[in-house]
Every structure is written in C-alpha cells, then in structure tokens.
Write a protein that holds these residues in place. Sequence first.
Motif, PDB file in Angstrom:
ATOM      1  N   HIS A 147       3.727 -35.560   7.577  1.00  0.00           N
ATOM      2  CA  HIS A 147       4.833 -36.188   6.862  1.00  0.00           C
ATOM      3  C   HIS A 147       4.611 -37.683   6.704  1.00  0.00           C
ATOM      4  O   HIS A 147       3.842 -38.302   7.452  1.00  0.00           O
ATOM      5  N   GLU A 148       5.311 -38.262   5.735  1.00  0.00           N
ATOM      6  CA  GLU A 148       5.299 -39.710   5.577  1.00  0.00           C
ATOM      7  C   GLU A 148       5.980 -40.352   6.781  1.00  0.00           C
ATOM      8  O   GLU A 148       6.859 -39.753   7.413  1.00  0.00           O
ATOM      9  N   TYR A 161       7.034 -34.446   3.108  1.00  0.00           N
ATOM     10  CA  TYR A 161       5.629 -34.143   3.364  1.00  0.00           C
ATOM     11  C   TYR A 161       4.717 -35.092   2.592  1.00  0.00           C
ATOM     12  O   TYR A 161       5.048 -35.540   1.492  1.00  0.00           O
ATOM     13  N   ARG A 162       3.575 -35.363   3.175  1.00  0.00           N
ATOM     14  CA  ARG A 162       2.519 -36.032   2.440  1.00  0.00           C
ATOM     15  C   ARG A 162       1.991 -35.070   1.371  1.00  0.00           C
ATOM     16  O   ARG A 162       2.186 -33.862   1.463  1.00  0.00           O
ATOM     17  N   ALA A 189       7.614 -29.049  -1.076  1.00  0.00           N
ATOM     18  CA  ALA A 189       8.369 -29.956  -1.956  1.00  0.00           C
ATOM     19  C   ALA A 189       7.686 -31.318  -2.029  1.00  0.00           C
ATOM     20  O   ALA A 189       8.309 -32.373  -1.927  1.00  0.00           O
ATOM     21  N   THR A 190       6.377 -31.279  -2.232  1.00  0.00           N
ATOM     22  CA  THR A 190       5.612 -32.516  -2.301  1.00  0.00           C
ATOM     23  C   THR A 190       4.680 -32.481  -3.500  1.00  0.00           C
ATOM     24  O   THR A 190       4.623 -31.491  -4.236  1.00  0.00           O
ATOM     25  N   GLY A 191       3.958 -33.567  -3.707  1.00  0.00           N
ATOM     26  CA  GLY A 191       3.044 -33.641  -4.833  1.00  0.00           C
ATOM     27  C   GLY A 191       1.696 -33.014  -4.533  1.00  0.00           C
ATOM     28  O   GLY A 191       1.356 -32.722  -3.384  1.00  0.00           O
ATOM     29  N   LEU A 192       0.926 -32.834  -5.598  1.00  0.00           N
ATOM     30  CA  LEU A 192      -0.425 -32.288  -5.486  1.00  0.00           C
ATOM     31  C   LEU A 192      -1.397 -33.314  -6.046  1.00  0.00           C
ATOM     32  O   LEU A 192      -1.287 -33.744  -7.200  1.00  0.00           O
ATOM     33  N   ARG A 193      -2.334 -33.726  -5.228  1.00  0.00           N
ATOM     34  CA  ARG A 193      -3.360 -34.693  -5.624  1.00  0.00           C
ATOM     35  C   ARG A 193      -4.659 -33.938  -5.831  1.00  0.00           C
ATOM     36  O   ARG A 193      -5.225 -33.389  -4.880  1.00  0.00           O
ATOM     37  N   GLU A 261      -4.481 -39.258   3.861  1.00  0.00           N
ATOM     38  CA  GLU A 261      -3.064 -39.358   3.497  1.00  0.00           C
ATOM     39  C   GLU A 261      -2.515 -38.019   3.036  1.00  0.00           C
ATOM     40  O   GLU A 261      -1.565 -37.974   2.252  1.00  0.00           O
ATOM     41  N   ALA A 262      -3.087 -36.925   3.503  1.00  0.00           N
ATOM     42  CA  ALA A 262      -2.698 -35.590   3.039  1.00  0.00           C
ATOM     43  C   ALA A 262      -2.005 -34.804   4.135  1.00  0.00           C
ATOM     44  O   ALA A 262      -2.235 -35.018   5.325  1.00  0.00           O
ATOM     45  N   SER A 263      -1.150 -33.868   3.722  1.00  0.00           N
ATOM     46  CA  SER A 263      -0.584 -32.908   4.673  1.00  0.00           C
ATOM     47  C   SER A 263      -1.505 -31.709   4.830  1.00  0.00           C
ATOM     48  O   SER A 263      -1.530 -31.055   5.878  1.00  0.00           O
TER      49      SER A 263
END
Length: 301
Positions: A147-148, A161-162, A189-193, A261-263
Amino acid sequence: MVRTVVAGLDGSPESRAAAEWAAREAKLRGLPLKIVHVWEPVPAPMAQAPLLGAETQQHWSERVPREAAEGLRLRHPGVEVSVEQLTGGAAEVLTKAAEDAELLVLGSRGLSGLGGFLVGSVGLSVVAHAERPVVLVRAGEQAADEHEADPVGIPSAATPYRPVVLGLDPAGADDSVIGFAFEAAARRATGLRVVHGWNLPPYYVYGLSADLTLHDEIARQQAATLAEALRPWRQKYPGVEVTEESRSGSPAGRLVDAAREASLVVVGRRVRRSPLGAHIGPVTHALLHHAAAPVAVVAHN
C-alpha cells in the motif's frame, strides 16, 4: 471442483510470509485457502538421529501447518483455511498441487541489503514447470508493503494499494497474462503500470549515429504496438487506470525498477515442453531474484 488459493508451507519465515500473502489474496478473491505442507522422508540412517526422530518428524509434519492455519484463521476472519499434508519431493509435489489451484504461492528468502529474492531450487523448479500462476513472496513481506504510505509517510495497510506492474512484450502478448494483471489491479482498485523495455536490433545500431531520428521512429512504433495490444483491455476494464511505459533499455532492469513501487509484478512464461527441460527466461529469472514486490509468473502457451 472448488477453486482455491494454495500456499506451500515448510515452517520457514519466507513460507509464513507467503501464507499470509496467500490469505490476503484469498480474501480479495473470495476463495478458500489451502496450506500444503510437504514432508520429504529422510534416509533411514539419518532418521535414527536424535534430532530427526519420530517426535521431530511429527512436529514438522503435523504441528507446524496446524498452528499456522489456526493463526491464519484468527488474522484473516472469513477466509476458509484447510491443511493438506503430502509426502515426496517438494518441487514435484508443489507443482502437482498447483494443477487444480487458482494460483500457487511460495516464499523466498530476502537478500539482505539488495531488497530482492534468493530463489532456491524448489521455487525455480516449480515456476519453470507449473502451468498455473505461481506467486513468489519475499521473507518479511508485510501487508503495508503493498500500500501507499499514509499522509505522514508511515506504512499502512489502510491506504490505497500501490499499482500493479505488468511486464509485457506486445510482440508475444498473451491474453492470460494481460487478463491476470488487469484482474489483479481491478481487485485492488488500483492502477496498472505496463512496462515494455526493448532493445534495438543489431542492424539498426550503426545507423543511429548517422540518423538520430531513427531511434525516435522506432520508439514511436514500439509505443504504438503496445497501445494497440492494450486497447481491448482498456475497454474491458474501464475502471482501471493504465499507464504505458515503452522505453529502450533492459526489460529486466525496467521491471526491477518499477517493482520498487508496486503491490504486485506480473510476468508471463511460455510453456515449452521440450526434451531440454523447462525454462523461465532471462527477464523472469532476473526479476525473481531482484524484485522488491511479490512476483506472479503466469504460464501460457
């Protein structure tokens, strides 16, 4: 057949961290968790030694997984936890256990000072042979690590979540790998890089000194190919914010950097049934040894 999240447990700190991660993942998915404990029989002469007698064997084959399951039930209410005790070679048994699982979760020792993995022969063998997703979790992994940090910089599991990181080569993109990553991001519920690292073909290198625009043109082509591969997935998961990164350089290096910086980091592994044996590929191999976040390896044809 009941879908399950399976975690391999041998009593080590890294396997306990994997079981904790697996419990959190089972809760996210609304699935039961199965703890698999593999006991490898010791040779008869060794079994007579005081430290390897019947009482010690019983402790490791019964007490450790039972107590671990009891703790998981207390810390993760609502998650159904069961234990399965199996005998045989750990790599073979765990690979077999993965066949009917949604995913298999294994632990890996941390590398002091490097923030990465020390992947043993069992973990590498399972990753190379399992045809279901396998997640490797570093020893010491905490829920807050995914998590952030909170507004004052303190780690917390109550913050968002990261992002999930997906390592993708659009030339060999497979739906099962991309789908796994989008589902993971949506579930959190987070972004995808999406990270795509590429290297120039050898025959282009000599032309770069004469035409500096050549690199930029190739970069635009690579970015366009990545965008096209992700276009239908953006439409299918409109709630997932997607960041695309297509840059020249080592794909493994790009992914290891992004993992900080990833979950969760997601990569694919092509299933190769050849007499030369299974392989995990150089990018996945480097990531498994150096990524700071849990790594999901998704096998595909």
